[in-house]
Design a protein around this motif. Structure first.
Motif, PDB file in Angstrom:
ATOM      1  N   SER A 192       2.448 -57.847  23.409  1.00 12.24           N
ATOM      2  CA  SER A 192       2.085 -57.261  24.695  1.00 12.24           C
ATOM      3  C   SER A 192       2.751 -55.917  24.951  1.00 12.24           C
ATOM      4  O   SER A 192       2.574 -55.336  26.022  1.00 12.24           O
ATOM      5  N   LEU A 193       3.512 -55.419  23.975  1.00  9.39           N
ATOM      6  CA  LEU A 193       4.215 -54.146  24.163  1.00  9.39           C
ATOM      7  C   LEU A 193       3.199 -53.028  24.340  1.00  9.39           C
ATOM      8  O   LEU A 193       2.275 -52.884  23.531  1.00  9.39           O
ATOM      9  N   PRO A 194       3.347 -52.209  25.387  1.00  9.49           N
ATOM     10  CA  PRO A 194       2.373 -51.130  25.600  1.00  9.49           C
ATOM     11  C   PRO A 194       2.548 -50.003  24.589  1.00  9.49           C
ATOM     12  O   PRO A 194       3.606 -49.841  23.983  1.00  9.49           O
ATOM     13  N   VAL A 195       1.495 -49.221  24.416  1.00 12.68           N
ATOM     14  CA  VAL A 195       1.500 -48.075  23.504  1.00 12.68           C
ATOM     15  C   VAL A 195       2.544 -47.058  23.962  1.00 12.68           C
ATOM     16  O   VAL A 195       2.764 -46.881  25.160  1.00 12.68           O
ATOM     17  N   ALA A 196       3.191 -46.397  22.956  1.00  5.95           N
ATOM     18  CA  ALA A 196       4.236 -45.388  23.152  1.00  5.95           C
ATOM     19  C   ALA A 196       5.592 -46.004  23.453  1.00  5.95           C
ATOM     20  O   ALA A 196       6.552 -45.276  23.730  1.00  5.95           O
ATOM     21  N   SER A 197       5.700 -47.329  23.398  1.00 10.09           N
ATOM     22  CA  SER A 197       6.992 -47.971  23.612  1.00 10.09           C
ATOM     23  C   SER A 197       7.837 -47.866  22.336  1.00 10.09           C
ATOM     24  O   SER A 197       7.318 -47.783  21.219  1.00 10.09           O
ATOM     25  N   VAL A 198       9.161 -47.896  22.514  1.00 13.51           N
ATOM     26  CA  VAL A 198      10.084 -47.859  21.379  1.00 13.51           C
ATOM     27  C   VAL A 198      10.146 -49.247  20.753  1.00 13.51           C
ATOM     28  O   VAL A 198      10.420 -50.242  21.436  1.00 13.51           O
ATOM     29  N   ASP A 200       1.961 -50.741   5.300  1.00 14.66           N
ATOM     30  CA  ASP A 200       0.712 -51.070   6.020  1.00 14.66           C
ATOM     31  C   ASP A 200       0.786 -50.746   7.506  1.00 14.66           C
ATOM     32  O   ASP A 200      -0.146 -51.025   8.250  1.00 14.66           O
ATOM     33  N   GLY A 201       1.898 -50.170   7.914  1.00 13.38           N
ATOM     34  CA  GLY A 201       2.006 -49.802   9.322  1.00 13.38           C
ATOM     35  C   GLY A 201       1.669 -48.358   9.600  1.00 13.38           C
ATOM     36  O   GLY A 201       1.842 -47.888  10.735  1.00 13.38           O
ATOM     37  N   LEU A 202       1.171 -47.626   8.553  1.00 17.59           N
ATOM     38  CA  LEU A 202       0.768 -46.239   8.771  1.00 17.59           C
ATOM     39  C   LEU A 202      -0.387 -46.192   9.778  1.00 17.59           C
ATOM     40  O   LEU A 202      -1.370 -46.921   9.655  1.00 17.59           O
ATOM     41  N   GLY A 203      -0.264 -45.343  10.762  1.00 20.08           N
ATOM     42  CA  GLY A 203      -1.273 -45.246  11.810  1.00 20.08           C
ATOM     43  C   GLY A 203      -1.032 -46.182  12.977  1.00 20.08           C
ATOM     44  O   GLY A 203      -1.643 -46.017  14.037  1.00 20.08           O
ATOM     45  N   VAL A 204      -0.154 -47.185  12.784  1.00 28.01           N
ATOM     46  CA  VAL A 204       0.180 -48.110  13.873  1.00 28.01           C
ATOM     47  C   VAL A 204       1.533 -47.743  14.475  1.00 28.01           C
ATOM     48  O   VAL A 204       1.731 -47.864  15.694  1.00 28.01           O
ATOM     49  N   PHE A 205       2.447 -47.233  13.638  1.00 25.92           N
ATOM     50  CA  PHE A 205       3.775 -46.838  14.089  1.00 25.92           C
ATOM     51  C   PHE A 205       4.066 -45.408  13.616  1.00 25.92           C
ATOM     52  O   PHE A 205       3.427 -44.896  12.687  1.00 25.92           O
ATOM     53  N   ARG A 206       5.045 -44.813  14.231  1.00 22.74           N
ATOM     54  CA  ARG A 206       5.557 -43.535  13.777  1.00 22.74           C
ATOM     55  C   ARG A 206       7.058 -43.503  14.041  1.00 22.74           C
ATOM     56  O   ARG A 206       7.573 -44.254  14.870  1.00 22.74           O
ATOM     57  N   PRO A 235      13.162 -38.344  14.742  1.00 12.84           N
ATOM     58  CA  PRO A 235      14.619 -38.312  14.891  1.00 12.84           C
ATOM     59  C   PRO A 235      15.029 -38.082  16.335  1.00 12.84           C
ATOM     60  O   PRO A 235      14.355 -37.391  17.085  1.00 12.84           O
ATOM     61  N   ASP A 236      16.133 -38.713  16.704  1.00 19.95           N
ATOM     62  CA  ASP A 236      16.768 -38.454  17.990  1.00 19.95           C
ATOM     63  C   ASP A 236      17.766 -37.327  17.787  1.00 19.95           C
ATOM     64  O   ASP A 236      18.746 -37.480  17.030  1.00 19.95           O
ATOM     65  N   LYS A 237      17.552 -36.188  18.418  1.00 19.88           N
ATOM     66  CA  LYS A 237      18.381 -35.010  18.177  1.00 19.88           C
ATOM     67  C   LYS A 237      19.833 -35.231  18.585  1.00 19.88           C
ATOM     68  O   LYS A 237      20.727 -34.574  18.055  1.00 19.88           O
ATOM     69  N   ASP A 238      20.079 -36.128  19.512  1.00 20.04           N
ATOM     70  CA  ASP A 238      21.445 -36.345  19.967  1.00 20.04           C
ATOM     71  C   ASP A 238      22.194 -37.324  19.061  1.00 20.04           C
ATOM     72  O   ASP A 238      23.374 -37.109  18.750  1.00 20.04           O
ATOM     73  N   THR A 239      21.546 -38.379  18.660  1.00 22.87           N
ATOM     74  CA  THR A 239      22.239 -39.410  17.864  1.00 22.87           C
ATOM     75  C   THR A 239      21.853 -39.371  16.396  1.00 22.87           C
ATOM     76  O   THR A 239      22.447 -40.110  15.592  1.00 22.87           O
ATOM     77  N   GLN A 240      20.850 -38.564  16.002  1.00 20.85           N
ATOM     78  CA  GLN A 240      20.360 -38.474  14.618  1.00 20.85           C
ATOM     79  C   GLN A 240      19.836 -39.824  14.127  1.00 20.85           C
ATOM     80  O   GLN A 240      19.884 -40.140  12.939  1.00 20.85           O
ATOM     81  N   GLU A 241      19.305 -40.642  15.072  1.00 24.81           N
ATOM     82  CA  GLU A 241      18.690 -41.910  14.704  1.00 24.81           C
ATOM     83  C   GLU A 241      17.204 -41.711  14.467  1.00 24.81           C
ATOM     84  O   GLU A 241      16.572 -40.792  15.011  1.00 24.81           O
ATOM     85  N   GLY A 242      16.617 -42.625  13.706  1.00 30.38           N
ATOM     86  CA  GLY A 242      15.179 -42.646  13.534  1.00 30.38           C
ATOM     87  C   GLY A 242      14.565 -43.615  14.531  1.00 30.38           C
ATOM     88  O   GLY A 242      14.840 -44.821  14.477  1.00 30.38           O
ATOM     89  N   VAL A 243      13.769 -43.092  15.459  1.00 33.78           N
ATOM     90  CA  VAL A 243      13.192 -43.895  16.537  1.00 33.78           C
ATOM     91  C   VAL A 243      11.766 -44.259  16.154  1.00 33.78           C
ATOM     92  O   VAL A 243      10.921 -43.370  15.955  1.00 33.78           O
ATOM     93  N   ILE A 244      11.482 -45.561  16.056  1.00 41.15           N
ATOM     94  CA  ILE A 244      10.156 -46.058  15.697  1.00 41.15           C
ATOM     95  C   ILE A 244       9.412 -46.402  16.986  1.00 41.15           C
ATOM     96  O   ILE A 244       9.904 -47.197  17.808  1.00 41.15           O
ATOM     97  N   THR A 245       8.217 -45.822  17.193  1.00 42.55           N
ATOM     98  CA  THR A 245       7.409 -46.053  18.398  1.00 42.55           C
ATOM     99  C   THR A 245       6.041 -46.600  18.006  1.00 42.55           C
ATOM    100  O   THR A 245       5.595 -46.472  16.859  1.00 42.55           O
ATOM    101  N   LEU A 246       5.362 -47.203  19.014  1.00 42.61           N
ATOM    102  CA  LEU A 246       4.065 -47.849  18.797  1.00 42.61           C
ATOM    103  C   LEU A 246       2.934 -46.876  19.093  1.00 42.61           C
ATOM    104  O   LEU A 246       2.932 -46.194  20.124  1.00 42.61           O
ATOM    105  N   LEU A 247       1.965 -46.818  18.173  1.00 39.93           N
ATOM    106  CA  LEU A 247       0.805 -45.943  18.351  1.00 39.93           C
ATOM    107  C   LEU A 247      -0.434 -46.698  18.808  1.00 39.93           C
ATOM    108  O   LEU A 247      -1.284 -46.129  19.488  1.00 39.93           O
TER     109      LEU A 247
END
Length: 586
Positions: free
Chosen positions: A70-76, A101-107, A110-122
């Motif tokens: 149920s997570l909405p689109v653009a959520s982390v 297999d998640g290409l096109g579903v997730f992206r 980088p977080d410029k402050d923490t240098q983390e990789g943030v995965i979001t829902l497309l």
């Protein structure tokens, strides 16, 4: 020129990540360092600057996260981070999904402050369609030093597994918006169409349907709870409501809290069920100087129906007026008609009003018609043809007052008249208060009689006529501002009685009591009756009263007079006033 000391590195490869600062003590000697020379020392701090000689590295080679469907689109969805021993710009990284297999579903970004990789829902997730995704994510330096490129790759990869968590979802309609059409002539119970919804969860709960009555307040429609078939519940009227926008509710039988909503638009198709009528309420005036064939009015019609090809109206006179000698009607073939005179010589004094019935037929199937009456008033007109005198109503109309305005004025006048009459009636019905002020109700009712009766039981001794005719027995009343005349208060006694020797004692007693009453500040302001009990020196004639004749054999009990009864007896004997005496004080 003084010699200069040079500080040089002693090791070929220095590592800032191992040690980034050194503290040196430098000594300088003169005389070439010979004995007897002088020396001096200083401290030198050497800080190593960073170069991008370390690639990013993930602390783990694989990660796993749960994602609710149920997570909405653009959520982390998740955050991952690669470590870099360098600092500053040399530690800045970039992340990207290189396969999975998640290409096109997730992206991932980088977080410029923490240098983390943030995965979001497309895209929206659906557990029933796909329950997991696998991503291979690469982390690399944004700024690479070419001098160290040959040392190895300046990037690292990790595998991220995303598991979709099942969530109990409400029913989903096959079409969010459904459109239906029904004729306004449809009978109650006519089926219009149906809707369908399904439970998207694996439980596949049965669905029950209902109509949100907030969108169908008058309950024009019903829906079958099991099949979703929509039917009419009341007669429809397109002219009242042409489109019905209702909300259909789909409820899970296993979990009634799960409710899905769908929109249904029902368009009511028109049928020819309204007859045409005059477009407006016409006020037609005919000049007395009108000539034959003159157009005096052009009429049009309206119809509440809306045929697909537009309206077409036909005008004619009714059969009983088609042969009249005054007016005729001409259909202009453009949904209007003209009223013409057939003769001249109209006179207001002969006939001031004509009524012309007009038949209007529409072009529907089946065709509907109505008869509308046109009122034609004969008026005296000026040379330009403007009405001048058409009676009282016509005069007011030409002065700028419409029939509606005249009606409103007359209604206001009538209302004011009713209010005035109501106020006058209420005032006339007002009455004097039932309770009269005591100061205005000053009365003098004094009954004087000279008779010595036979006691309380003897009523024949009294002259009852004197009691009934009070005015005959009333005497002149003394005023408080005038000195009373004591002798005038008493009637002369009958000759059979003689004045008692001690009458002066009683007269003095009465005189004193009258003076006390006149000067008493607490006495009432109106005339009052003062009663006294006074025992004199006796009576020569004794008493004829029955007060002293009490015995044990008497049938009557006079014990209530035992205290003051004898005193009044003697006073009555003295002045001949019966068994008691009263003195009037003014």
């Amino acid at each position: 020129m003084s010699p200069v000391g040079m500080v040089r590195t002693a090791l070929p490869n220095m590592d800032r990540e191992a040690r980034d600062q050194y503290l040196l003590v430098i000594q300088a000697k003169d005389m070439g360092g010979q004995m007897g020379g002088l020396s001096g020392t200083t401290t030198v701090t050497v800080t190593l600057t960073d170069v991008n000689d370390n690639p990013p590295r993930f602390s783990r080679k694989s990660y796993q996260f749960g994602v609710p469907e149920s997570l909405p689109v653009a959520s982390v969805v998740a955050r991952i981070k690669a470590l870099d021993a360098d600092v500053g710009p040399n530690a800045e990284m970039e992340y990207r999904i290189i396969e999975g297999d998640g290409l096109g579903v997730f992206r991932v970004e980088p977080d410029k402050d923490t240098q983390e990789g943030v995965i979001t829902l497309l895209k929206t997730l659906d557990y029933e369609t796909k329950s997991s995704y696998t991503l291979k994510i690469e982390a690399s330096n944004r700024h690479v030093d070419p001098r160290y490129r040959s040392q190895g790759p300046y990037s690292d990869t990790a595998t991220v597994r995303l598991t979709v968590d099942n969530v109990d979802e409400p029913p989903v309609f096959s079409a969010p918006v459904s459109k239906m059409v029904v004729s306004e002539a449809a009978k109650v119970g006519t089926i219009i169409g149906s809707v369908s919804a399904a439970d998207p969860d694996v439980t596949n709960s049965p669905i029950r349907y209902s109509i949100d009555r907030n969108t169908d307040l008058e309950r024009f429609f019903n829906i079958d709870a099991m099949t979703g078939v929509i039917s009419t519940a009341k007669a429809l009227d397109r002219e009242v409501n042409a489109v019905h926008n209702i909300t259909i509710l789909a409820i899970e039988s296993l979990d009634p809290s799960q409710v899905g909503k769908g929109i249904t638009l029902i368009t009511v198709m028109d049928v020819n069920d309204n007859a045409p009528v005059f477009a407006i309420e016409y006020e037609t005036f005919l000049c007395e100087s009108a000539t034959p064939g003159q157009v005096i009015e052009t009429i049009s019609a309206v119809d509440k129906d809306e045929p697909p090809s537009g309206h077409r109206f036909f005008f004619s006179l009714t059969a009983d007026t088609a042969g009249n000698h005054n007016f005729t009607l001409r259909d202009n073939k453009d949904n209007t008609a003209s009223v013409l005179t057939k003769r001249g010589g109209f006179h207001r004094r002969e006939q001031s009003l004509y009524r012309l019935p007009v038949l209007i037929v529409d072009g529907g199937s089946p065709a509907l018609s109505s008869t509308n009456t046109l009122s034609i008033r004969v008026c005296e007109c000026d040379p330009d043809g403007a009405p001048q005198a058409c009676g009282t109503e016509a005069f007011l109309l030409t002065a700028g007052l419409s029939t509606g305005a005249l009606t409103a004025i007359l209604a206001c006048i009538l209302t004011l008249l009713v209010l005035v009459l109501l106020i006058v009636t209420v005032r006339r019905r007002k009455k004097e208060p039932l309770i009269v002020d005591d100061e205005r109700d000053v009365r003098e009712n004094i009954v004087r009689y000279d008779d010595e009766g036979g006691g309380e039981e003897d009523t024949e001794a009294f002259d009852m006529a004197a009691l009934r005719h009070l005015n005959a027995a009333r005497e002149t009343k003394t005023r408080r501002d005038v000195t009373p005349d004591i002798p005038a208060l008493y009637h002369s006694r009958p000759p059979a009685y003689k004045a008692a020797p001690d009458h002066g004692v009683f007269r003095d007693f009465i005189w004193e009591r009258l003076k006390e009453a006149d000067v008493d500040p607490g006495a009432p302001p109106y005339d009052s009756l003062q009663t006294y009990a006074f025992e004199g020196n006796g009576s020569a004639a004794q008493s004829l009263s029955s007060l002293e004749s009490l015995s044990s054999n008497s049938e009557h009990n006079y014990d209530f007079l035992s205290d003051w009864g004898p005193r009044f007896k003697k006073l009555a004997d003295l002045y001949g006033h019966g068994e008691g005496s009263s003195v009037f004080s003014s």
